[in-house]
Scaffold this active site. Structure first.
Site, PDB file in Angstrom:
ATOM      1  CG  ASP A 136      -0.403  -0.149   2.516  1.00  0.00           C
ATOM      2  OD1 ASP A 136       0.833  -0.216   2.612  1.00  0.00           O
ATOM      3  OD2 ASP A 136      -1.166  -0.182   3.504  1.00  0.00           O
ATOM      4  CB  SER A 137       4.575   1.735  -0.075  1.00  0.00           C
ATOM      5  OG  SER A 137       4.789   0.592  -0.884  1.00  0.00           O
ATOM      6  CG  ASP A 167       0.448  -4.189   1.960  1.00  0.00           C
ATOM      7  OD1 ASP A 167       0.729  -5.184   2.650  1.00  0.00           O
ATOM      8  OD2 ASP A 167       1.190  -3.191   1.860  1.00  0.00           O
ATOM      9  CE  LYS A 208       3.328  -6.041   3.787  1.00  0.00           C
ATOM     10  NZ  LYS A 208       2.785  -4.871   4.491  1.00  0.00           N
ATOM     11  CD  GLU A 217       0.379  -1.616   8.108  1.00  0.00           C
ATOM     12  OE1 GLU A 217      -0.007  -0.876   9.041  1.00  0.00           O
ATOM     13  OE2 GLU A 217       0.866  -1.180   7.047  1.00  0.00           O
ATOM     14  CD  GLU A 238       7.448  -0.115   7.786  1.00  0.00           C
ATOM     15  OE1 GLU A 238       6.587  -0.902   7.333  1.00  0.00           O
ATOM     16  OE2 GLU A 238       7.615   1.053   7.365  1.00  0.00           O
TER      17      GLU A 238
HETATM   18  O1  KIV Z   1       3.475  -1.059   1.676  1.00  0.00           O
HETATM   19  C1  KIV Z   1       4.593  -1.577   1.527  1.00  0.00           C
HETATM   20  O2  KIV Z   1       5.247  -1.404   0.516  1.00  0.00           O
HETATM   21  C2  KIV Z   1       5.082  -2.422   2.609  1.00  0.00           C
HETATM   22  C3  KIV Z   1       6.490  -2.907   2.578  1.00  0.00           C
HETATM   23  C4  KIV Z   1       7.519  -1.919   2.311  1.00  0.00           C
HETATM   24  C5  KIV Z   1       6.819  -3.760   3.732  1.00  0.00           C
HETATM   25  O3  KIV Z   1       4.336  -2.754   3.486  1.00  0.00           O
END
Ligand code: KIV
Length: 254
Positions: free
Chosen positions: A46-47, A85, A113, A115, A182
């Site tokens: 989600d970055s 994510d 993934k 959190e 992280e």
């Molecule tokens: O959102 C993301 O890119 C991430 C990773 C950098 C771990 O969660």
């Protein structure tokens, strides 16, 4: 073409002591390039919200946006294992977590993934029970940046250290196949990595994790307005782009 990387391949890399290189990929060309470079693990993180979509943090990213980028990246049909994510507030209830994890799998993700630690264990159990591989994410949780008031290092206090250890064990026990750590202090990241059988993938958490993940834009200098302290860009794409554009403009006399 390299053999397909599976969740089992990633797990076995830890047993063999092989470091796991992981990077973000949000679209077809990047997924293809990273695959050709031999990266075994890719994430539609989600970055994407910050380095592609222009949001101030990841809390603005929607399911539709992650699905869109997952579809684009998965069209590269990478040998790498490709995950996505679950975005902010998409896994607050067990039924949302499972339904949204299924949407990401339908879009082309091979794992999801999310959190959090023990507070999301019921959701993680349900995702695993639905047959969807799950990657955990502990330490600094970017989806909580607003409540936390910044991107802070985790594990300095003893209580936090213990909480991280217990969260990591709990996620591993309910079937997570790997955990992102992280901004965890390096000694705590090392202790977690040695204390669980599944791989830890560190970001800003020292060199003793079983693997490392970075936002590809940070690694290649493609988002020059902010680079995390722990990243050493290997190329300055932003400068290369500007220089290519300037040279083209000059050549046409513009
Ligand atoms: O959102 C993301 O890119 C991430 C990773 C950098 C771990 O969660």
């Amino acid at each position: 073409m390299n053999p397909k990387i599976t969740v089992e391949t990633i797990r076995s890399m830890k047993s063999r002591g092989e470091k796991i290189a992981a990077l973000t990929a949000y679209d077809f060309p990047m997924a293809k390039l990273l695959d050709e470079a031999g990266v075994p693990l890719m994430l539609v993180g989600d970055s994407v919200g910050m380095v592609v979509l222009g949001y101030p943090d990841t809390t603005h990213v929607t399911m539709a946006e992650i699905e869109y980028h997952t579809r684009a990246a998965s069209r590269a049909k990478p040998s790498a294992l490709l995950g996505a994510d679950l975005p902010f507030k998409s896994y607050e209830t067990i039924s949302d977590a499972v339904a949204n994890a299924k949407r990401l799998i339908a879009a082309g993700a091979e794992f999801v993934k999310a959190e959090g630690g023990r507070e999301i264990l019921p959701q993680v159990k349900a995702i695993a029970a639905a047959g969807i591989p799950f990657m955990g994410h502990l330490g600094m949780l970017p989806q909580h940046v607003l409540e936390e008031g910044g991107y802070k290092i985790k594990g300095k206090q003893e209580a936090e250290h213990q909480r991280l250890l217990e969260d990591a064990r709990a996620l591993a026990d309910v079937g997570a196949f790997a955990i992102v750590l992280e901004l965890v202090t390096p000694p705590v990241a090392k202790e977690i990595s040695q204390g669980i059988s599944i791989p830890t993938i560190g970001i800003g958490s020292g060199l003793d994790c079983d693997g490392q993940i970075l936002v590809t834009h940070d690694l290649i200098g493609a988002f020059p307005w902010f680079t995390p302290r722990f990243v050493k860009p290997r190329v300055n794409c932003a400068a290369e782009i500007k220089s290519a554009v300037t040279s083209w403009k000059n050549e046409m006399g513009a």
